[in-house]
Design a protein around this motif. Structure first.
Motif: not given
Length: 395
Positions: A41, A45, A163-164, A191, A243, A336, A338, A375
């Motif tokens: 990750k 980023s 997430s992701i 986010l 976000l 999607k 973050e 964010l």
């Protein structure tokens, strides 16, 4: 069976930082990572350049059921501390807007820095090690990973949130926490872009249009607003401002968008005096992208010259533009998102050490915990700070 002083599950930002500190304290550490390489990750980023912290990071930039929980770790390991580490490793970086710091080169530099900080003689980072069972007997944790058994009196959960998922993210941390009787705050995407339907669906025709706005969401102590760009997409709304507020938005609530952040309540009346022959559409086109200006003008419906529009109607139009209400019908989900809001309840953990109060020797750090940042590098700062707090306490 491989015996260690500490087993850390997850070789992400928090796990590697914790391993580095524990290893520097002389502990023998195993970091078990199910992916084929550490820091996946981190590598994606910031567009591959890693927005590794934010110079403004403080407890007020984080969401949690207990907003005070993060204060201790963040105060003891600050953005300045991590910046100093980056400088010691001679990694060039730059500041973008709003205090965000990025590598000049590649996010791989941050991953390599973390690995270099782990003493080779003390820390084993073991990849392709998917955990299939964890047991706790006689003060020892036994971890089965890829047909190998590991044993340690201390276990750190650093596997992040869901997430992701395409990066291999799962809710494993929550399952493990529940196995040991720890409460989990319901996780949800954060986010993340918001989706539009119903009367708002027409705005999806503006896909690709972006504009600076002030976005608002939430209520009471959970209310927030952010002045950044919003982006219309084929599914709804995205961009930094959206976000940010997505972390505060809950299903069924509206969000408010101020399309001209610098304009005051009487700005259209002032324009009427100076430019009586102007109309709303032409004025909005002067300040906003044409497609967005036309969409807003169509919905407000004032097509005549300002000289023919009563002040009360101009004031009403100004108020609508200052707080345009959208009713999102959802988000684009963990795929999607973050980061994740929610996670292992902070009520279960020591804010000083990250150790579980009910289970001595069990710790949780990073995104696995119910602490979520804004964010812009804040979530990495929580990973570094919680990793350091835990790593120091393990010795």
């Amino acid at each position: 069976m491989e015996k260690y002083d500490v087993i850390i599950l997850g070789a992400g930002a928090a796990g590697l930082m914790c391993a580095a500190r524990a290893g520097q304290k002389g502990l023998r550490v195993a970091v078990l990572e199910k992916a084929e390489k550490p820091g996946k990750k981190i590598l994606i980023s910031g567009g591959g350049r890693c927005n590794f912290t934010n110079v403004n990071a403080g407890a007020g930039n984080f969401l949690s059921d207990n907003p005070h929980f993060a204060k201790s770790a963040l105060a003891r390991y600050t953005a300045r501390d991590f910046i100093d580490l980056v400088k010691r490793h001679e990694i060039a970086f730059h500041e973008k807007t709003l205090g965000q710091l990025f590598c000049d080169g590649s996010a791989m530099q941050i991953v390599q820095m973390l690995l270099d900080e782990c003493p080779e003689e003390n820390v084993d980072v073991i990849c392709d090690a998917e955990v299939t069972a964890v047991e706790h007997k006689g003060g020892q944790f036994a971890v089965m990973a890829s047909e190998q058994m590991y044993s340690s009196p201390k276990l750190v959960i650093a596997t992040g949130g869901p997430s992701i998922p395409k990066m291999g993210a799962t809710g494993f941390a929550y399952d493990l926490a529940r196995q040991f009787g720890l409460k989990v705050v319901e996780p949800r995407p954060a986010l993340v872009p918001l989706t539009l339907g119903g009367d708002d669906v027409l705005f999806r025709e503006l896909s690709g249009v972006s504009a600076p706005v002030t976005a608002r969401a939430g209520a009471g102590k959970k209310k927030a607003e952010f002045a950044e760009a919003a982006l219309f997409t084929h599914r709804g709304l995205s961009g930094p401002a959206i976000l940010q507020i997505s972390s505060y938005w809950r299903s069924g609530e509206e969000i408010g968008i101020k399309f001209l952040p610098e304009a005051d309540a009487e700005w259209l009346i002032g324009l009427k005096k100076d430019y009586p022959r102007a109309n709303l559409r032409t004025v909005l086109r002067h300040h906003l992208p044409d497609r967005l200006a036309d969409a807003l003008a169509d919905r407000i419906g004032l097509e005549t010259e300002f000289s023919n529009v009563p002040d009360k109607d101009l004031r009403s139009a100004g108020a609508q533009l200052a707080d345009w209400r959208f009713s999102p019908n959802g988000t684009e989900g963990f795929a999607k998102a973050e980061v994740t809001i929610g996670g292992i309840s902070t009520a279960e953990l020591s804010s000083q050490t990250m150790e579980a109060k009910k289970v001595p020797g069990l710790y949780a750090i990073g995104e696995a915990v119910d602490v979520t940042g804004w964010l812009g590098g804040y979530n990495f700062q929580w990973a570094w700070a919680s990793g350091v707090a835990c790593g120091e306490a393990l010795a």
